[in-house]
Motif scaffolding. Structure first.
Motif, PDB file in Angstrom:
ATOM      1  N   ARG A   1       0.849  -1.188   0.000  1.00  0.00           N
ATOM      2  CA  ARG A   1       0.000   0.000   0.000  1.00  0.00           C
ATOM      3  C   ARG A   1       0.883   1.236   0.000  1.00  0.00           C
ATOM      4  NH1 ARG A   1      -3.222  -1.862  -2.400  1.00  0.00           N
ATOM      5  NH2 ARG A   1      -4.172  -3.762  -1.693  1.00  0.00           N
ATOM      6  N   PRO A   2       0.493   2.281  -0.717  1.00  0.00           N
ATOM      7  CA  PRO A   2       1.284   3.516  -0.708  1.00  0.00           C
ATOM      8  C   PRO A   2       1.322   4.120   0.699  1.00  0.00           C
ATOM      9  CG  PRO A   2      -0.468   3.617  -2.367  1.00  0.00           C
ATOM     10  CD  PRO A   2      -0.694   2.388  -1.568  1.00  0.00           C
ATOM     11  N   VAL A   3       2.421   4.778   1.004  1.00  0.00           N
ATOM     12  CA  VAL A   3       2.524   5.470   2.295  1.00  0.00           C
ATOM     13  C   VAL A   3       1.891   6.850   2.206  1.00  0.00           C
ATOM     14  CG1 VAL A   3       4.536   4.189   3.075  1.00  0.00           C
ATOM     15  CG2 VAL A   3       4.854   6.297   1.768  1.00  0.00           C
ATOM     16  N   ALA A   4       1.696   7.338   0.979  1.00  0.00           N
ATOM     17  CA  ALA A   4       1.061   8.642   0.766  1.00  0.00           C
ATOM     18  C   ALA A   4       0.478   8.680  -0.640  1.00  0.00           C
ATOM     19  CB  ALA A   4       2.069   9.767   0.940  1.00  0.00           C
ATOM     20  N   ARG A   5      -0.496   9.544  -0.802  1.00  0.00           N
ATOM     21  CA  ARG A   5      -1.061   9.818  -2.129  1.00  0.00           C
ATOM     22  C   ARG A   5      -0.976  11.326  -2.331  1.00  0.00           C
ATOM     23  NH1 ARG A   5      -3.302   5.629  -4.744  1.00  0.00           N
ATOM     24  NH2 ARG A   5      -3.834   3.824  -3.485  1.00  0.00           N
ATOM     25  N   LEU A   6      -0.103  11.718  -3.242  1.00  0.00           N
ATOM     26  CA  LEU A   6       0.113  13.126  -3.549  1.00  0.00           C
ATOM     27  C   LEU A   6      -0.609  13.486  -4.836  1.00  0.00           C
ATOM     28  CD1 LEU A   6       3.968  13.194  -2.896  1.00  0.00           C
ATOM     29  CD2 LEU A   6       2.119  13.616  -1.266  1.00  0.00           C
ATOM     30  N   ALA A   7      -0.611  14.756  -5.163  1.00  0.00           N
ATOM     31  CA  ALA A   7      -1.221  15.193  -6.425  1.00  0.00           C
ATOM     32  C   ALA A   7      -0.549  14.493  -7.616  1.00  0.00           C
ATOM     33  CB  ALA A   7      -1.122  16.703  -6.564  1.00  0.00           C
ATOM     34  N   ALA A   8       0.747  14.216  -7.474  1.00  0.00           N
ATOM     35  CA  ALA A   8       1.489  13.554  -8.541  1.00  0.00           C
ATOM     36  C   ALA A   8       1.234  12.054  -8.581  1.00  0.00           C
ATOM     37  CB  ALA A   8       2.986  13.812  -8.373  1.00  0.00           C
ATOM     38  N   GLY A   9       0.587  11.507  -7.550  1.00  0.00           N
ATOM     39  CA  GLY A   9       0.288  10.077  -7.525  1.00  0.00           C
ATOM     40  C   GLY A   9       0.734   9.430  -6.234  1.00  0.00           C
ATOM     41  N   PRO A  10       0.621   8.097  -6.174  1.00  0.00           N
ATOM     42  CA  PRO A  10       0.981   7.377  -4.961  1.00  0.00           C
ATOM     43  C   PRO A  10       2.497   7.332  -4.746  1.00  0.00           C
ATOM     44  CG  PRO A  10       0.311   5.847  -6.673  1.00  0.00           C
ATOM     45  CD  PRO A  10       0.084   7.220  -7.206  1.00  0.00           C
ATOM     46  N   VAL A  11       2.872   7.164  -3.484  1.00  0.00           N
ATOM     47  CA  VAL A  11       4.289   7.068  -3.102  1.00  0.00           C
ATOM     48  C   VAL A  11       4.444   5.839  -2.224  1.00  0.00           C
ATOM     49  CG1 VAL A  11       6.186   8.202  -1.893  1.00  0.00           C
ATOM     50  CG2 VAL A  11       4.538   9.571  -3.179  1.00  0.00           C
ATOM     51  N   TRP A  12       5.440   5.024  -2.547  1.00  0.00           N
ATOM     52  CA  TRP A  12       5.727   3.816  -1.785  1.00  0.00           C
ATOM     53  C   TRP A  12       7.106   3.906  -1.148  1.00  0.00           C
ATOM     54  CZ3 TRP A  12       3.542   3.703  -6.653  1.00  0.00           C
ATOM     55  CH2 TRP A  12       2.299   3.088  -6.790  1.00  0.00           C
ATOM     56  N   GLU A  13       7.274   3.193  -0.046  1.00  0.00           N
ATOM     57  CA  GLU A  13       8.594   3.025   0.563  1.00  0.00           C
ATOM     58  C   GLU A  13       9.384   2.054  -0.307  1.00  0.00           C
ATOM     59  OE1 GLU A  13      10.110   4.319   3.158  1.00  0.00           O
ATOM     60  OE2 GLU A  13       8.453   5.382   4.113  1.00  0.00           O
ATOM     61  N   SER A  14      10.619   2.383  -0.622  1.00  0.00           N
ATOM     62  CA  SER A  14      11.425   1.515  -1.480  1.00  0.00           C
ATOM     63  C   SER A  14      11.613   0.136  -0.856  1.00  0.00           C
ATOM     64  CB  SER A  14      12.767   2.162  -1.806  1.00  0.00           C
ATOM     65  OG  SER A  14      13.476   2.447  -0.633  1.00  0.00           O
TER      66      SER A  14
END
Length: 55
Positions: A28-41
């Motif tokens: 699951r993404p750790v955040a959802r920004l305007a640019a899209g989801p962000v995951w921990e590497s």
């Protein structure tokens, strides 16, 4: 990692990352920004190892 970074790491397209992200076993993404989801590497790397996508 954003979608582009995940795509590069896994050697797939950005649309394919979107498809993979729909899977129950995908991190699951750790955040959802305007640019899209962000995951921990580390989450993406663990998933790639566990699913045989990385040695």
């Amino acid at each position: 990692m954003g979608t582009a970074e995940v795509a590069e790491f896994l050697g797939v397209s950005r649309p394919r990352v979107g498809q993979l992200a729909q899977r129950e076993d995908f991190p699951r993404p750790v955040a959802r920004l305007a640019a899209g989801p962000v995951w921990e590497s580390v989450d993406i790397e663990r998933w790639a190892r566990e699913t045989g996508r990385m040695d």
